[in-house]
Design a protein around this motif. Sequence first.
Motif, mmCIF file in Angstrom:
data_model
loop_
_atom_site.group_PDB
_atom_site.id
_atom_site.type_symbol
_atom_site.label_atom_id
_atom_site.label_comp_id
_atom_site.label_asym_id
_atom_site.label_seq_id
_atom_site.Cartn_x
_atom_site.Cartn_y
_atom_site.Cartn_z
ATOM 1 N N UNK A 27 -3.635 36.675 56.868
ATOM 2 C CA UNK A 27 -4.584 35.558 56.826
ATOM 3 C C UNK A 27 -4.059 34.400 57.667
ATOM 4 N N UNK A 28 -4.382 34.422 58.935
ATOM 5 C CA UNK A 28 -3.910 33.395 59.859
ATOM 6 C C UNK A 28 -4.689 32.099 59.781
ATOM 7 N N UNK A 29 -5.800 32.107 59.064
ATOM 8 C CA UNK A 29 -6.627 30.908 58.970
ATOM 9 C C UNK A 29 -6.296 30.057 57.736
ATOM 10 N N UNK A 30 -5.173 30.359 57.079
ATOM 11 C CA UNK A 30 -4.729 29.604 55.915
ATOM 12 C C UNK A 30 -3.324 29.084 56.200
ATOM 13 N N UNK A 31 -3.141 27.774 56.010
ATOM 14 C CA UNK A 31 -1.805 27.206 56.180
ATOM 15 C C UNK A 31 -1.339 26.630 54.844
ATOM 16 N N UNK A 32 -0.030 26.571 54.682
ATOM 17 C CA UNK A 32 0.573 26.019 53.468
ATOM 18 C C UNK A 32 1.375 24.786 53.853
ATOM 19 N N UNK A 33 1.209 23.742 53.069
ATOM 20 C CA UNK A 33 1.952 22.507 53.290
ATOM 21 C C UNK A 33 2.769 22.206 52.040
ATOM 22 N N UNK A 34 4.056 21.970 52.246
ATOM 23 C CA UNK A 34 4.916 21.577 51.139
ATOM 24 C C UNK A 34 4.983 20.056 51.112
ATOM 25 N N UNK A 35 4.222 19.460 50.208
ATOM 26 C CA UNK A 35 4.186 18.000 50.079
ATOM 27 C C UNK A 35 3.443 17.624 48.814
ATOM 28 N N UNK A 36 3.622 16.395 48.406
ATOM 29 C CA UNK A 36 2.834 15.837 47.316
ATOM 30 C C UNK A 36 1.587 15.202 47.918
ATOM 31 N N UNK A 37 0.553 15.113 47.123
ATOM 32 C CA UNK A 37 -0.707 14.529 47.587
ATOM 33 C C UNK A 37 -0.487 13.129 48.152
ATOM 34 N N UNK A 38 0.255 12.304 47.432
ATOM 35 C CA UNK A 38 0.473 10.930 47.889
ATOM 36 C C UNK A 38 1.244 10.875 49.210
ATOM 37 N N UNK A 39 2.114 11.854 49.463
ATOM 38 C CA UNK A 39 2.839 11.912 50.733
ATOM 39 C C UNK A 39 1.902 12.325 51.870
ATOM 40 N N UNK A 40 1.008 13.238 51.591
ATOM 41 C CA UNK A 40 0.059 13.697 52.598
ATOM 42 C C UNK A 40 -0.854 12.560 53.042
ATOM 43 N N UNK A 41 -1.221 11.697 52.118
ATOM 44 C CA UNK A 41 -2.081 10.554 52.439
ATOM 45 C C UNK A 41 -1.422 9.592 53.421
ATOM 46 N N UNK A 42 -0.096 9.576 53.456
ATOM 47 C CA UNK A 42 0.628 8.666 54.347
ATOM 48 C C UNK A 42 0.784 9.219 55.759
ATOM 49 N N UNK A 43 0.489 10.513 55.945
ATOM 50 C CA UNK A 43 0.668 11.142 57.251
ATOM 51 C C UNK A 43 -0.616 11.074 58.075
ATOM 52 N N UNK A 44 -0.438 10.965 59.380
ATOM 53 C CA UNK A 44 -1.586 10.940 60.289
ATOM 54 C C UNK A 44 -2.270 12.297 60.332
ATOM 55 N N UNK A 45 -3.567 12.284 60.514
ATOM 56 C CA UNK A 45 -4.316 13.518 60.731
ATOM 57 C C UNK A 45 -4.910 14.150 59.491
ATOM 58 N N UNK A 46 -4.669 13.601 58.324
ATOM 59 C CA UNK A 46 -5.188 14.215 57.105
ATOM 60 C C UNK A 46 -6.341 13.435 56.471
ATOM 61 N N UNK A 47 -6.483 12.170 56.806
ATOM 62 C CA UNK A 47 -7.584 11.393 56.236
ATOM 63 C C UNK A 47 -8.915 11.896 56.806
ATOM 64 N N UNK A 48 -9.849 12.123 55.917
ATOM 65 C CA UNK A 48 -11.187 12.634 56.264
ATOM 66 C C UNK A 48 -11.106 13.937 57.061
#
Length: 131
Positions: A27-48
Motif C-alpha cells: 500500500x504505497x498510498x498510505x504514509x505513517x507519521x510518528x508525532x503527536x497531533x499538537x506537534x503536527x499542527x506546528x509543522x508546515x504543510x499540514x494545515x487544511x
Amino acid sequence: PDLRMTLLDASRKRVNFQRTVLRRLGLGNVICIEAKLEDLLQQDGYRHAYDGIISRAFAALDRWMPEALPLVKPGGRLIAMTGVVEDATIHLLEESICGKVSGMDCIPYRLPYHPSSSGQRNIFIVFLKAE
C-alpha cells in the motif's frame, strides 16, 4: 486506489508496525507519521491538508475535535468513534467549534459480542463549513 491516507501515532513501536504491514500489503498510498497531533499542527504543510480525519478512542471529543479542526480542508469532516456521548460533552464541543461547522451528526451502533453489558458506541461526525 486513488485514495491517499496518513496514519498518525505518537508511538514509534506502533508506527513501525504499521509501516511493516503497509510494505507487506504493497500500500504505497498510505504514509505513517510518528508525532503527536499538537506537534503536527506546528509543522508546515499540514494545515487544511486533509479532506477528513478519523479518530478512534484518542481523546475526549470536546478536546480532540477543536485541536484537529485546523488540519481539515474547508468542507471536510471530522469523525470520531466513541463510547456514549454525554449531552454536556456535546454542549462543550458546540461552544468550542461554534461558527466553524455546518452540522454535526451522532450515529449510534452496537458492538456485537462486546463484554460490557451495553456495547453501545457512537460515530460522531462534524461537517466543516465550505469557505
